[in-house]
Design an enzyme around this catalytic site. Structure first.
Site, PDB file in Angstrom:
ATOM      1  N   CYS A   3     -10.686  31.589 -40.251  1.00 39.70           N
ATOM      2  CA  CYS A   3     -11.521  32.839 -40.657  1.00 39.70           C
ATOM      3  C   CYS A   3     -10.730  33.795 -39.276  1.00 39.70           C
ATOM      4  CB  CYS A   3     -13.292  33.096 -40.482  1.00 39.70           C
ATOM      5  SG  CYS A   3     -12.612  31.617 -42.273  1.00 39.70           S
ATOM      6  N   CYS A  32     -16.737  28.747 -42.562  1.00 39.03           N
ATOM      7  CA  CYS A  32     -17.201  28.329 -40.510  1.00 39.03           C
ATOM      8  C   CYS A  32     -18.648  28.844 -40.888  1.00 39.03           C
ATOM      9  CB  CYS A  32     -15.708  29.394 -40.054  1.00 39.03           C
ATOM     10  SG  CYS A  32     -16.474  30.763 -39.630  1.00 39.03           S
ATOM     11  N   CYS A  41     -16.368  39.315 -50.365  1.00 39.73           N
ATOM     12  CA  CYS A  41     -15.104  39.604 -51.135  1.00 39.73           C
ATOM     13  C   CYS A  41     -15.380  41.042 -52.609  1.00 39.73           C
ATOM     14  CB  CYS A  41     -15.064  38.585 -51.754  1.00 39.73           C
ATOM     15  SG  CYS A  41     -13.499  39.256 -52.755  1.00 39.73           S
ATOM     16  N   CYS A  49     -15.305  36.044 -43.241  1.00 39.78           N
ATOM     17  CA  CYS A  49     -15.400  37.403 -42.383  1.00 39.78           C
ATOM     18  C   CYS A  49     -14.122  36.989 -42.076  1.00 39.78           C
ATOM     19  CB  CYS A  49     -16.163  35.606 -40.955  1.00 39.78           C
ATOM     20  SG  CYS A  49     -15.392  34.435 -40.295  1.00 39.78           S
ATOM     21  N   CYS A 124      -9.937  57.975 -36.729  1.00 37.57           N
ATOM     22  CA  CYS A 124      -9.212  59.562 -35.863  1.00 37.57           C
ATOM     23  C   CYS A 124      -8.768  58.617 -34.212  1.00 37.57           C
ATOM     24  CB  CYS A 124     -10.442  60.045 -35.576  1.00 37.57           C
ATOM     25  SG  CYS A 124     -12.423  59.352 -34.361  1.00 37.57           S
ATOM     26  N   HIS A 427     -15.437  61.094 -31.722  1.00 35.89           N
ATOM     27  CA  HIS A 427     -14.694  61.212 -32.208  1.00 35.89           C
ATOM     28  C   HIS A 427     -13.377  61.926 -31.614  1.00 35.89           C
ATOM     29  CE1 HIS A 427     -12.814  63.310 -35.579  1.00 35.89           C
ATOM     30  NE2 HIS A 427     -12.509  63.961 -35.347  1.00 35.89           N
TER      31      HIS A 427
END
Length: 476
Positions: A3, A32, A41, A49, A124, A427
């Site tokens: 995973c 795990c 999901c 994970c 960004c 940002h």
């Protein structure tokens, strides 16, 4: 089943009746049992994970736009103050009588040719790097001129298809998605381009960037260039990489710098060489080695880091030359970096100095604004003055007498700026020059700006392009 962790974001199942019991922090992977970076999901509601039981990985979005809603909600929670400020500024721009997509040139109004990049959820950092690289003409043109890769798979034969999880890693091409993204920019489109296919490939081959948390733009740039370099070494679309490189007459053999194998356009454009000199202070033995580089990471000298109050004198301003001098000056290594002297046969106190043995065509300078303290990672918010034209690198060269009159002069082409207080928040935007005009790239928004505004930016990454010698000029 292995995973791989995909990041810290949590995707919520579309049907509230399917929600797992407890809060997201208590969810754990059903394979795990890890509770780090849990995901739910969207189809089967299983908690994992990274590896979904239903093998239905959502790249774009559901028909109801649920993934986009989750992304927007998470971004607002993590950085609501900054987000609201961006929305306010965007609204002011929209209400302004000046249309940001119109540009006055010689009295006539023309369409703004720049295209923005959609933010896919704290992406960004990626957008700022992509816009900067797209304005490095020689580098960008190389990829745009590459032949397109057409993936043919069953019913989609003859049509270009986007990668899905079921196709596997073998069909993922970073070079191809990077090429398509660059081709989409500077086409004059009135709507922003969504780099979701490129971002998906980044997730597949760069596990560090999975998820929708904020990432470091410099780290992303290095991973991107390294992986482009590695993929190009293996050939592209059936055409040998060396053949493609040789077809570009501007990338001569003298401009190549090999890093991790054969030369590619990445090393031909960004590649330089450092000479690292270490001298033993006990016996005087000197050790030299040459290190290839794609960028130089410069410390902001400590004397410029302290913030001053209004009642104190402003003091000297930090300049890019100060940072370069700090990088290349003779330095005595501390006790934790003792040099293993081969003559003394033991670790000794020593000095270190860097020289630039070869300058690259594009000089990328990274200012180290983030540093670790005992408990957290702080940002150095010091303004560093940098030249827009005529950055002279001759005094840092090992053999400056062998350089031409203008071969050491560089002009600025792009600047990446980090706004905010920490590496995990804030940002990224970019300023870049295109055909003599400066633009500000803020995700989907692209605006015309001026040199004065660019010069006031608190730069994080600077891209300088080697000034071309004038025709007929003789070299020394």
């Amino acid at each position: 089943m292995e995973c791989p962790h995909l990041g810290s974001s949590v995707c919520i199942a579309p049907d509230s009746a399917k929600f797992p019991q407890g809060s997201p922090s208590s969810w754990c992977c059903s394979v795990c049992r890890s509770n780090k970076s849990p995901w739910v999901c969207l189809t089967c509601s299983s908690v994992h994970c990274g590896s979904y039981r239903c093998d239905d990985f959502v790249v774009n979005d559901t028909k109801l736009g649920l993934v986009q809603k989750v992304r927007e909600h998470l971004q607002n929670l993590e950085n609501s103050a900054f987000t609201s400020d961006r929305h306010r500024k965007r609204k002011l721009l929209e209400n302004s009588s000046l249309n940001s997509k119109l540009l006055k040139v010689n009295g006539s109004t023309t369409a703004l040719c720049a295209t923005g990049l959609r933010n896919l959820g704290n992406t960004c950092f990626m957008n700022a790097i992509l816009q900067s690289l797209s304005n490095i003409q020689q580098f960008c043109c190389y990829f745009k001129e590459l032949p397109a890769v057409e993936l043919r798979n069953g019913k989609t034969a003859g049509r270009r298809t986007y990668h899905t999880r079921s196709q596997g890693d073998n069909n993922v091409s970073l070079v191809e998605e990077f090429r398509k993204t660059l081709c989409a920019l500077w086409q004059g489109s009135q709507t922003a381009f969504s780099p979701e296919s490129l971002f998906y490939v980044v997730w597949k081959i760069m596990p560090n960037f999975r998820g929708y948390q904020q990432q470091d733009a410099h780290e992303f740039m290095r991973y991107l260039l390294d992986h482009l370099h590695l993929e190009l070494q293996g050939g592209f679309n059936g055409v040998s990489r060396s053949v493609i490189l040789q077809e570009n007459s501007n990338l001569s053999a003298s401009n190549k710098c090999c890093i991790n194998g054969a030369s590619t356009v990445v090393t031909a454009i960004f590649g330089g060489i450092l000479q690292n000199e270490v001298n033993c202070l006990i016996c005087g033995t000197e050790s030299r080695k040459f290190d290839p580089f794609l960028d130089l990471s410069l410390d902001i000298p400590s004397q410029f880091r302290n913030k001053r109050t209004k009642n104190q004198e402003s003091g000297p301003m930090c300049t890019l030359r100060d940072c370069l001098r700090s990088f290349t000056d003779l330095e005595e290594l501390d006790e934790t970096e003792l040099y293993m002297c081969h003559k003394c046969k033991k670790k000794q106190k020593s000095t270190k100095k860097f020289w630039i043995q070869k300058l690259p065509k594009v000089l990328c300078l990274h200012l180290k604004r983030f540093h670790w303290t005992a408990y957290l990672r702080n940002k150095v918010d010091t303004y560093v003055e940098f030249p827009l034209r005529g950055l002279d690198m001759k005094c840092y060269l090992l053999e400056p007498e062998n350089s031409g009159p203008e071969s050491c002069l560089y002009d600025l082409v792009a600047v990446v700026v980090h706004h905010g207080s920490g590496v995990g928040s804030g940002h990224y935007t970019a300023y870049a020059a295109h055909e003599g005009r400066w633009f500000h790239f803020n995700d989907s928004t692209v605006t015309l700006t001026d040199e004065e505004t660019v010069g006031k930016a608190k730069a994080y990454i600077l891209f300088y392009v080697e000034r071309q010698a004038k025709p007929g000029a003789e070299k020394l």
